[in-house]
Scaffold this active site. Structure first.
Site, PDB file in Angstrom:
ATOM      1  N   ASP A   1      -3.024   1.311   7.009  1.00 60.30           N
ATOM      2  CA  ASP A   1      -2.002   1.438   5.120  1.00 60.30           C
ATOM      3  C   ASP A   1      -1.541  -0.493   5.343  1.00 60.30           C
ATOM      4  O   ASP A   1      -2.009  -0.970   4.568  1.00 60.30           O
ATOM      5  CB  ASP A   1      -0.625   2.082   5.425  1.00 60.30           C
TER       6      ASP A   1
ATOM      7  N   GLU B   1      -1.111  -0.700  -5.401  1.00 62.62           N
ATOM      8  CA  GLU B   1      -2.723  -0.188  -6.421  1.00 62.62           C
ATOM      9  C   GLU B   1      -2.162   0.678  -7.670  1.00 62.62           C
ATOM     10  O   GLU B   1      -0.675   1.491  -7.316  1.00 62.62           O
ATOM     11  CB  GLU B   1      -2.879   0.257  -5.450  1.00 62.62           C
TER      12      GLU B   1
ATOM     13  N   ASP C   1       0.866  -0.961   0.238  1.00 59.58           N
ATOM     14  CA  ASP C   1       0.411  -0.126   0.449  1.00 59.58           C
ATOM     15  C   ASP C   1       1.011   0.959  -0.064  1.00 59.58           C
ATOM     16  O   ASP C   1       1.749   1.300   0.183  1.00 59.58           O
ATOM     17  CB  ASP C   1      -0.739  -0.192   1.650  1.00 59.58           C
TER      18      ASP C   1
END
Ligand code: ZN
Length: 398
Positions: free
Chosen positions: A358, A265, A181
């Protein structure tokens, strides 16, 4: 990419600066053409058309003709690549280059004979129209070099960076998937629970930087003192940049070596960093807070990390749609914006699961890559995702 300190003579330095100037000129010309295009002209010239214009410009201007066409054409190619990156939304839009800031040029027509070692600590690289320029041979130059870039940093130091595609790192073969992340509270969070932070300046260095910046504000324009303070600031910033590059290399190699699949991501950094300002009609929320956050994201060098990952682990990097990853509970899959208690803490409103925000997101990224649906309880009436994905049309202007 391996970087070496270049040690040009006075005369060579002048020639290198000229190359930099030409590269900057050509680059800025391309930026200008694209700026016109945005204001509603027919179409911006592509690379081929720009090359033709370059030939014309060289015929017209002796100072440009005197320079290396290799350098000038490559600047156009670099610009075309930068635009492609921009349209691919991995990078910000290429902008004007200013004299003295991030100066450099690239040479791609590289042959193995263009670099040689002359003594234990000294190497030489052949630069078009400049000749053999010395550099500090601090480690071996790879034999798979394809191109090199010569740069001058704001502290006035010259470097040559030889680029070869990095050797792919062999996969461990464990079948393990890791989610990464792009953190908010930290630089990166792994689904394993590890929190990674890109290095910044150390305490004493930060204090020194603040003091220098205050000095700069007080120094008279064009004064000697101002120049010295500026150089000292540039040196500190260059040190920080070096550390970050190092971090990206180590982190990407480590991830490629430890995991078979690395899920990240697919976050549009550009959009995110431009989002805080908003527009006059719809000013961005929490502008100050977001501005700080955006700086953090850029500081962490995300684009570069993903780029290196894709080179070191080709075919093993998966980009995941980031919507909902930060608001979905990894324990029970309940999706709710309110579960994001703060930037750092995730507290599920349904099951009470508590986690580093996170890390929770990183686990969702991992699960999505592994084929498990995130937001499984989705459907109609989903809350709008908060804080992750800025609303483009509202926020892009300005
Ligand atoms: Zn839950």
């Amino acid at each position: 990419m391996s970087r070496f300190r270049l040690q040009p003579t006075r005369a060579q330095e002048a020639a290198l600066l000229e190359h930099c100037g030409h590269a900057r000129y050509v680059w800025n010309l391309a930026v200008e053409q694209h700026a016109h295009w945005q204001r509603g002209r027919k179409s911006a010239p592509g690379f081929a058309e720009q090359c033709r214009q370059l030939t014309e410009a060289r015929a017209e201007f002796a100072w440009l003709r005197g320079g290396s066409i290799i350098v000038q054409q490559q600047a156009l190619k670099d610009f075309a690549q930068a635009m492609a990156n921009f349209f691919g939304t991995t990078h910000r839009k290429p902008t004007w280059r200013k004299r003295g800031r991030g100066e450099g040029f690239r040479i791609v027509a590289f042959k193995p004979g263009d670099v040689r070692r002359v003594s234990r600590n000294v190497g030489e690289v052949r630069i078009p129209k400049v000749g053999w320029v010395r550099f500090r041979w601090s480690r071996p130059v790879g034999d798979d070099v394809r191109s090199y870039r010569v740069t001058r940093d704001r502290a006035g130091r010259w470097h040559v960076a030889f680029a070869s595609l990095p050797e792919p790192v062999p996969a461990p073969g464990s079948g393990e998937v890791v989610g990464v992340d792009r953190g908010v509270a930290v630089s990166a969070a792994l689904s394993t629970g590890e929190l990674l932070n890109a290095p910044t300046l150390r305490g004493a260095e930060k204090t020194r930087l603040l003091r220098l910046q205050r000095k700069l504000a007080r120094a008279k324009r064009e004064s000697n003192r101002r120049g010295m303070v500026k150089a000292a600031i540039a040196k500190l910033k260059a040190r920080e940049a070096d550390r970050r590059k190092d971090w990206v290399e180590k982190t990407s190699t480590g991830l490629a070596r430890r995991f078979d699949v690395i899920a990240v991501e697919d976050l549009k950094i550009g959009n995110m960093t431009r989002s805080a300002k908003g527009t006059v009609e719809a000013p961005g929320r929490n502008v100050r807070q977001k501005a700080g956050l955006n700086r953090g994201i850029l500081a962490a060098g995300w684009g570069r990390l993903v780029e290196r990952l894709e080179q070191k682990a080709p075919g093993r990097v998966q980009k995941i749609d980031p919507r909902y990853t930060s608001q979905t509970c990894n324990a029970c899959k309940h999706l709710a914006g309110e579960s994001r208690e703060s930037q750092a803490l995730f507290l599920c409103v349904a099951c009470g699961h508590r986690a580093h925000a996170d890390v929770n997101a990183a686990k969702n990224v991992r699960d999505t890559a592994a084929g498990h649906a995130v937001a499984a309880r989705g459907g109609f009436g989903l809350p709008e995702p908060v804080n992750r994905e800025p609303q483009r049309d509202l926020l892009l202007v300005g």
